[in-house]
Design a protein around this motif. Structure first.
Motif, short mmCIF file in Angstrom:
data_model
loop_
_atom_site.label_atom_id
_atom_site.label_comp_id
_atom_site.label_asym_id
_atom_site.label_seq_id
_atom_site.Cartn_x
_atom_site.Cartn_y
_atom_site.Cartn_z
N GLN A 276 72.07 1.12 102.24
CA GLN A 276 72.76 0.88 102.72
C GLN A 276 74.32 0.50 102.04
O GLN A 276 75.52 -0.42 103.22
CB GLN A 276 71.96 -0.67 102.42
CG GLN A 276 70.60 -0.93 103.15
CD GLN A 276 70.52 -2.25 103.49
OE1 GLN A 276 70.90 -3.09 104.08
NE2 GLN A 276 68.84 -2.11 103.98
N THR A 277 75.11 0.99 101.39
CA THR A 277 76.11 1.78 101.05
C THR A 277 76.68 2.20 101.51
O THR A 277 76.01 3.41 102.63
CB THR A 277 76.26 2.11 99.46
OG1 THR A 277 75.56 3.29 98.81
CG2 THR A 277 75.67 0.33 98.55
N ASN A 280 75.77 6.15 102.77
CA ASN A 280 74.86 6.39 103.42
C ASN A 280 73.34 7.97 104.35
O ASN A 280 73.16 8.29 103.51
CB ASN A 280 73.97 5.12 103.60
CG ASN A 280 73.82 4.85 105.32
OD1 ASN A 280 75.12 5.35 105.20
ND2 ASN A 280 73.51 5.08 106.23
N GLY B 48 75.29 1.95 92.75
CA GLY B 48 75.65 1.83 94.01
C GLY B 48 74.63 1.36 94.67
O GLY B 48 74.57 -0.11 95.14
N GLU B 49 73.34 1.45 94.85
CA GLU B 49 72.18 0.93 95.94
C GLU B 49 71.31 0.39 94.94
O GLU B 49 71.59 -1.22 95.64
CB GLU B 49 71.34 2.11 95.97
CG GLU B 49 71.66 2.95 97.39
CD GLU B 49 71.92 2.66 98.70
OE1 GLU B 49 71.12 1.19 99.10
OE2 GLU B 49 72.56 2.38 99.25
N SER B 51 73.44 -1.86 92.22
CA SER B 51 73.62 -2.60 92.21
C SER B 51 73.98 -3.45 93.56
O SER B 51 73.80 -5.04 93.77
CB SER B 51 74.90 -2.05 92.08
OG SER B 51 75.90 -2.84 91.66
N ARG B 52 73.79 -3.30 94.84
CA ARG B 52 74.04 -3.68 96.04
C ARG B 52 72.40 -4.49 96.06
O ARG B 52 72.44 -6.17 96.49
CB ARG B 52 74.00 -2.60 97.10
CG ARG B 52 73.63 -3.50 98.44
CD ARG B 52 73.84 -2.57 100.11
NE ARG B 52 72.04 -2.25 99.67
CZ ARG B 52 71.65 -3.15 99.92
NH1 ARG B 52 71.81 -4.35 100.78
NH2 ARG B 52 70.02 -2.49 99.97
N ASP B 55 73.02 -8.19 94.12
CA ASP B 55 73.51 -8.58 95.07
C ASP B 55 75.27 -8.65 94.17
O ASP B 55 76.18 -9.57 94.31
CB ASP B 55 73.41 -9.82 95.42
CG ASP B 55 74.36 -10.82 96.52
OD1 ASP B 55 75.16 -9.98 97.49
OD2 ASP B 55 74.23 -11.99 96.34
N PRO B 57 79.18 -6.29 94.05
CA PRO B 57 79.74 -5.32 94.16
C PRO B 57 79.12 -3.19 94.10
O PRO B 57 78.77 -3.14 92.61
CB PRO B 57 80.63 -4.85 93.54
CG PRO B 57 80.91 -6.85 93.20
CD PRO B 57 80.22 -6.89 92.86
N PRO B 58 78.57 -2.92 94.76
CA PRO B 58 78.64 -2.08 94.40
C PRO B 58 78.86 -0.20 93.23
O PRO B 58 78.96 0.47 92.60
CB PRO B 58 78.00 -0.69 96.43
CG PRO B 58 78.36 -1.53 97.10
CD PRO B 58 78.91 -2.76 95.87
N GLU B 199 84.77 -4.24 99.67
CA GLU B 199 83.23 -4.81 99.09
C GLU B 199 82.91 -5.61 99.78
O GLU B 199 82.34 -5.79 100.39
CB GLU B 199 82.57 -4.03 98.14
CG GLU B 199 82.32 -2.31 98.12
CD GLU B 199 81.83 -1.46 96.63
OE1 GLU B 199 81.82 -0.30 96.75
OE2 GLU B 199 81.72 -2.54 95.85
N ARG B 442 82.95 -11.03 92.61
CA ARG B 442 82.27 -11.97 92.97
C ARG B 442 81.13 -12.97 93.58
O ARG B 442 81.11 -13.92 94.15
CB ARG B 442 80.52 -10.75 93.07
CG ARG B 442 79.73 -11.70 93.41
CD ARG B 442 79.06 -10.30 94.81
NE ARG B 442 78.42 -10.43 95.75
CZ ARG B 442 78.02 -11.62 97.00
NH1 ARG B 442 79.57 -12.31 97.42
NH2 ARG B 442 77.42 -11.68 97.68
#
Lengths: 461, 461
Positions: A276-277, A280, B48-49, B51-52, B55, B57-58, B199, B442
């Motif tokens: 989802q980033t 992708n 990145g994923e 991290s997402r 919640d 930032p990627p 982001e 964030r």
């Protein structure tokens, strides 16, 4: 000047002198790369647009734009691997005007910049072949597989036999150099031919798919031929084990990637949907493409074959259209680097008949060019079982040589097998077939397919 | 093995040995670059994923992914400029398994591959800043120009003064090293902060625009401070002429590009509309961006400032939306190279308190981090004339240091100004502010703006 020492973009420096120099040079190398890219983009756009105005494929203009900024004329984009020194590069002169660079640093900076642009060009042709793979249709390609194989084999055998025989009997060349030069006539440049097909909107036509398929097989045959003649030139005998290794690994790789395609397709879509980033879709696609390119390179095939196979596999997914759209801008910025670099590396000096040393090469070149063109054009008539096919277009599509031919010339020169005139003749042959192919292909696709003749031949075969 | 000598992707070889080696190494360098990119993309996507999912930032995940594959752990992506040798690189070991490489060639190949990935990372941050420029709004940015300038100046002055004073009086450091380390606390990393803002969807908010504007000015101030302290460390006095040159050239460049924007906008649209070959929009845009980056580099500012200015200028055109879409996939494939490289270059070894040599550095680092965070957070309260502003977010947005801080550490080490503990302390400060900023930012943006307080302050100013 304190600044060239101070303003360092790169991360940190160790106390060792060599590393410090490298870190000091880093922003100057970056400046050289940026300026080279600006020149390359200008050359590609001006050349491409002018070419389009006179109704020729833009890639011809990009190649000629490269010639203009390269070793033949402006010396803006030149490469250490073609034997240029830092003093030959106009961009390095600009960097020297701006920064205070020591003589050793100049050589290092030029070397780095030249190597980085070369790798960007390689990445460009890898992305090009990935895109061509995405635009190709695996089913259509398997359908024309037999025809493509025949075209490839004929297109390797005819120029090789005719070239070697002619050099032996007309020019009285010794056996091994004659075989070497004959072998240099074999491999079609997939990059140039597929780009022209794409620009003419003919990539997905039956002719286009036969040409691309044949060019891929032809490239593999070229690599095998190269292995054979190079070991022949080096030791006087053929290294059978290596040849078998190459044939097996190439077959396993191609068949393996087609089979892999059937299973990996689905997993790829599942993965891309879960991410989802940003990036992708494009990042997993490039991971796959670069990994395949790496594997092809690792088994001593060419990286571009791996990228092409990756494109073919991903073409079969639902994500294909979205992926196409995202690859486009990436191809737009990397592919011109390849074509301009091809043009820039050409030294038109070898074509000058006023230089006495060039004349023998030019005469042999004339012969090689005739063999190179006729030997590939005839392949169109080896296509069987296909009614309404434009045979001229298929043959003409196989004409451009390119990198593999130049690799032959290079290895021949380095090993001492080829003398200067023969080496120059091969280079001239590669230049002219490359530059003639786009306009010839444009012309060939304007001819209607010879329906009747095809049908008759189709009945015979 | 005959093959490593035979299969040469690059163009042609001259008869000279050095050039032949280079051409022979070219496919191995390409293989190294391809494998590095695969590793970098895997690290960036996985990081990145993850991290997402929690919640954050990627980009934080991309940085941590870089740490995992870099000098601290897996040693897959390591750099000569950080002092690594070929033997430290796991990717080089893989290449050695596949190819038969001579020891000198290994060093050359590692050096080339490391340099190419570094330049790709630099191109990544250039494209990132170009994209940030495109996403920013020149009018909005000029509106917050004064506030951004104040934030930048406070954010340079407070950490510099507090850091230098603390080192002098608490740690009894000599004057010049104290000034040098204080100066290393000044410059915000535009790349990291703007990526996090983007982001969080906060780039176009008033806070976001103040942070980006302040980070740009702050970066220029950082370069000027660097010039001052480096000449102070080297000769004991300040090179006034250079400082004036830098201030004038930075001002001319920034004001010049904003003015240029008004006229060049229209010409750009006219040119892009006239072009009809592929890349008709993205190539002219990149020519402009890379030229501006080159010019900024040439006048000894940073290349990224030029790319940011180019993005700001092109943001004002009608083509903006289309351009945004085309830059996106390019940024998607180049920007992760930058963030993963930043993470990969970090050596977490300096954080290990079990190593006695690290302890002094860790104690100083604790002090520097406190100053680095507080010194930037207070800048939020220097924003005047803005009601309803999230002051905490503005201050926190200025926290990440990054490349400029590391350049200070590097130059300080190379010139002998900074001793080992102080150098390590600066590196730790940069690492922690960089990694803390994304989660803190964030958090800060989840806080509602302190309305009443802002309004009161707005009335006062």
């Amino acid at each position: 000047m304190i600044f060239s020492e101070l303003i360092v973009n790169s991360f940190w420096q160790s106390p060792f002198l060599a590393t410090t120099n490298e870190a000091e040079n880093a922003p100057i190398v970056l400046a050289g790369v940026l300026l080279s890219l600006v020149v390359i983009y200008l050359a590609s756009k001006i050349g491409g647009e002018l070419s389009r105005v006179i109704d020729l494929p833009p890639v011809l203009g990009e190649l000629l734009g490269g010639v203009l900024v390269g070793a033949s004329a402006l010396h803006l984009v030149v490469f250490t691997e073609s034997g240029a020194a830092a003093a030959d590069s106009a961009i390095i002169s600009v960097l020297q005007l701006i920064n205070n660079i020591s003589p050793e640093a100049v050589t290092e900076i030029f070397h780095s910049q030249s190597e980085i642009i070369s790798v960007l060009a390689e990445l460009g042709v890898i992305i090009l072949l990935f895109e061509i793979g995405l635009e190709s249709d695996l089913k259509e390609l398997t359908k024309v597989g037999y025809q493509a194989t025949v075209v490839a084999c004929v297109g390797v055998a005819v120029p090789f036999a005719a070239g070697t025989a002619g050099l032996l009997f007309l020019f009285h060349a010794p056996l091994i150099p004659a075989i070497f030069a004959g072998a240099a006539l074999t491999a079609t440049s997939i990059g140039i031919t597929s780009k022209v097909l794409s620009e003419l909107g003919q990539l997905k036509s039956r002719e286009g798919q036969i040409i691309v398929g044949a060019a891929v097989i032809d490239d593999i045959l070229g690599i095998i031929v190269l292995a054979v003649v190079a070991s022949l030139a080096k030791t006087g005998e053929v290294d059978i084990l290596n040849v078998i290794y190459l044939i097996v690994s190439a077959t396993v790789f191609l068949v393996g990637s087609i089979l892999l395609g059937k299973y990996f397709n689905q997993s790829f879509v599942v993965i891309a949907d879960k991410l989802q980033t940003r990036g992708n879709l494009i990042i997993p696609a490039l991971i796959f493409a670069f990994l395949m390119a790496f594997l092809a390179n690792a088994i001593h095939l060419e990286a571009i074959l791996g990228a092409f196979a990756a494109g073919l596999v991903l073409d079969e997914t639902d994500k294909r259209k979205e992926l196409d759209e995202q690859v486009k801008p990436i191809a737009d910025i990397l592919v011109p680097v390849f074509f301009v670099a091809v043009g820039a590396k050409v030294d038109l000096g070898v074509l000058n008949p006023l230089v006495p040393g060039n004349r023998e090469g030019l005469i042999i070149a004339t012969f090689l060019i005739v063999v190179a063109i006729i030997g590939k054009v005839v392949t169109g008539w080896s296509v069987f079982g296909q009614a309404k096919i434009n045979r001229l277009a298929v043959g003409v599509g196989m004409i451009p040589r390119g990198e593999v031919g130049l690799v032959f010339a290079g290895i021949g020169a380095a090993s001492g097998t080829l003398d200067k005139p023969l080496q120059a003749a091969i280079i001239i042959m590669v230049i002219l077939t490359t530059f003639l192919a786009p306009p010839l292909l444009r012309f060939a696709f304007k001819q209607p397919p010879a329906e009747k003749q095809s049908l008759e031949e189709a009945n015979v075969s």
